[in-house]
Design an enzyme around this catalytic site. Structure first.
Site, PDB file in Angstrom:
ATOM      1  N   ASN A   9      44.692  34.003 137.668  1.00 17.62           N
ATOM      2  CA  ASN A   9      43.643  34.020 138.685  1.00 17.62           C
ATOM      3  C   ASN A   9      43.399  32.566 139.093  1.00 17.62           C
ATOM      4  OD1 ASN A   9      41.330  34.160 140.191  1.00 17.62           O
ATOM      5  ND2 ASN A   9      40.011  34.921 138.546  1.00 17.62           N
ATOM      6  N   LYS A  11      41.591  31.429 141.340  1.00 23.11           N
ATOM      7  CA  LYS A  11      40.229  31.211 141.844  1.00 23.11           C
ATOM      8  C   LYS A  11      40.271  30.401 143.156  1.00 23.11           C
ATOM      9  CE  LYS A  11      38.481  31.856 137.208  1.00 23.11           C
ATOM     10  NZ  LYS A  11      37.473  31.594 136.204  1.00 23.11           N
ATOM     11  N   HIS A  95      34.900  40.431 139.221  1.00 18.91           N
ATOM     12  CA  HIS A  95      34.936  39.238 138.367  1.00 18.91           C
ATOM     13  C   HIS A  95      33.508  38.742 138.128  1.00 18.91           C
ATOM     14  CE1 HIS A  95      35.747  35.180 136.946  1.00 18.91           C
ATOM     15  NE2 HIS A  95      36.952  35.622 136.632  1.00 18.91           N
ATOM     16  N   GLU A 167      36.494  40.172 130.000  1.00 17.08           N
ATOM     17  CA  GLU A 167      36.274  38.730 130.122  1.00 17.08           C
ATOM     18  C   GLU A 167      34.836  38.405 129.729  1.00 17.08           C
ATOM     19  OE1 GLU A 167      39.327  36.886 133.038  1.00 17.08           O
ATOM     20  OE2 GLU A 167      37.527  37.370 134.155  1.00 17.08           O
TER      21      GLU A 167
HETATM   22  P1  13P Z   1      39.606  30.519 132.275  1.00 15.83           P
HETATM   23  O1  13P Z   1      40.991  30.916 131.806  1.00 15.83           O
HETATM   24  O2  13P Z   1      39.600  29.274 133.081  1.00 15.83           O
HETATM   25  O3  13P Z   1      38.622  30.525 131.141  1.00 15.83           O
HETATM   26  O4  13P Z   1      39.128  31.667 133.299  1.00 15.83           O
HETATM   27  C1  13P Z   1      39.244  32.993 132.945  1.00 15.83           C
HETATM   28  C2  13P Z   1      38.989  33.846 134.129  1.00 15.83           C
HETATM   29  O5  13P Z   1      37.899  33.891 134.668  1.00 15.83           O
HETATM   30  C3  13P Z   1      40.123  34.630 134.663  1.00 15.83           C
HETATM   31  O6  13P Z   1      39.697  35.553 135.606  1.00 15.83           O
END
Ligand code: 13P
Length: 253
Positions: A9, A11, A95, A167
């Site tokens: 991801n 982001k 998310h 998560e």
């Molecule tokens: P990190 O791997 O940066 O902790 O983020 C996890 C996440 O939100 C994946 O969707």
């Protein structure tokens, strides 16, 4: 047997040019991998170019969000049909960053899940408790609420297309991952919910990913757990070397 699924991801990171550089390196580093389903989820702006670059490879395309209608007067939104048109197979829905910064609740998330399924996309539904909820011992209650209400009114056929990503919010971007034991326990809990909503066979077929500070250093211990069917990687998916290492984790036992 559930095929492991490892997704990046990205982001809100990477220009189109940066995204293309990253995906080219991933293509080179991962071309021979067959036993893991690999997914990258770039920002909307890079989906088309990344999709073209991975067309016909073993890397699949996912989006990070979607709207709940197919088309119409919804300025600024992106529909599941548009994502499908660009070659997306997956879409991340619910998310914790969307729940937190954009006020997404289970009802909205469920609508997005159902519309995505009807357009032929596989939702990656994110669930997980915040730090204060875990401190209060409420993690199972919160995850139960996210799973049951996020997956309301789904047929068995639909359910087989869904991936769930556990998560815990306190593990995201903090460098503090859940222990493999804690993740395993929560994944079991989620699988039991699916079993009670549908049946054991169906529950055994649904893949449950772990997400939150996954790195090359902790991937093997996480993947050694029977209930962890893959991971959703944030920060470490932005670097080709580290994502390649994660996908190529060393199997234990
Ligand atoms: P990190 O791997 O940066 O902790 O983020 C996890 C996440 O939100 C994946 O969707």
């Amino acid at each position: 047997m559930r095929k492991p699924i490892i997704a990046g991801n990205w982001k809100m990171n990477k220009t189109v040019q940066e995204a293309c550089i990253l995906v080219d390196a991933l293509k080179k580093g991962l071309s021979d991998v067959r036993d893991v389903e690999i997914v990258v989820c770039p920002p909307f702006t890079a989906l088309r170019d990344v999709g073209k670059a991975i067309n016909g490879t073993n890397i699949h395309l996912g989006a990070q969000n979607v709207y709940l209608e197919e088309k119409g007067p919804y300025t600024g939104e992106i529909s599941p049909l548009m994502l499908k048109d660009l070659g997306c197979k997956y879409v991340i829905i619910g998310h914790s960053e969307r729940r937190r910064y954009f006020g997404e609740d289970n009802e909205l998330i469920n609508k997005k899940v159902r519309k995505s399924l009807s357009c032929g996309l596989s939702p990656i539904l994110c669930v997980g408790e915040r730090l204060e909820e875990r401190k209060a011992g409420r993690q199972e209650e919160v995850v139960y609420d996210h799973v049951v209400n996020g997956l309301t009114d789904l047929s068995k056929e639909d359910m087989m297309q869904v991936v769930i990503a556990y998560e815990p919010v306190w593990a995201i971007g903090t460098g503090v991952a859940a222990t493999p034991e804690d993740a395993q326990e929560m994944h079991k809990f989620i699988r039991n919910i699916l079993s009670s909503l549908h049946d054991r066979d169906l529950a055994e077929g649904v893949r449950i990913q772990y997400g939150g500070s996954v790195k090359p250093e902790n991937i093997s211990d996480l993947m050694a757990k029977s209930e962890i069917d893959g991971v959703l990687v944030g920060g470490a998916s932005l670097n080709a070397d580290s994502f390649v290492k994660i996908v190529r984790f060393k199997r234990r036992g």
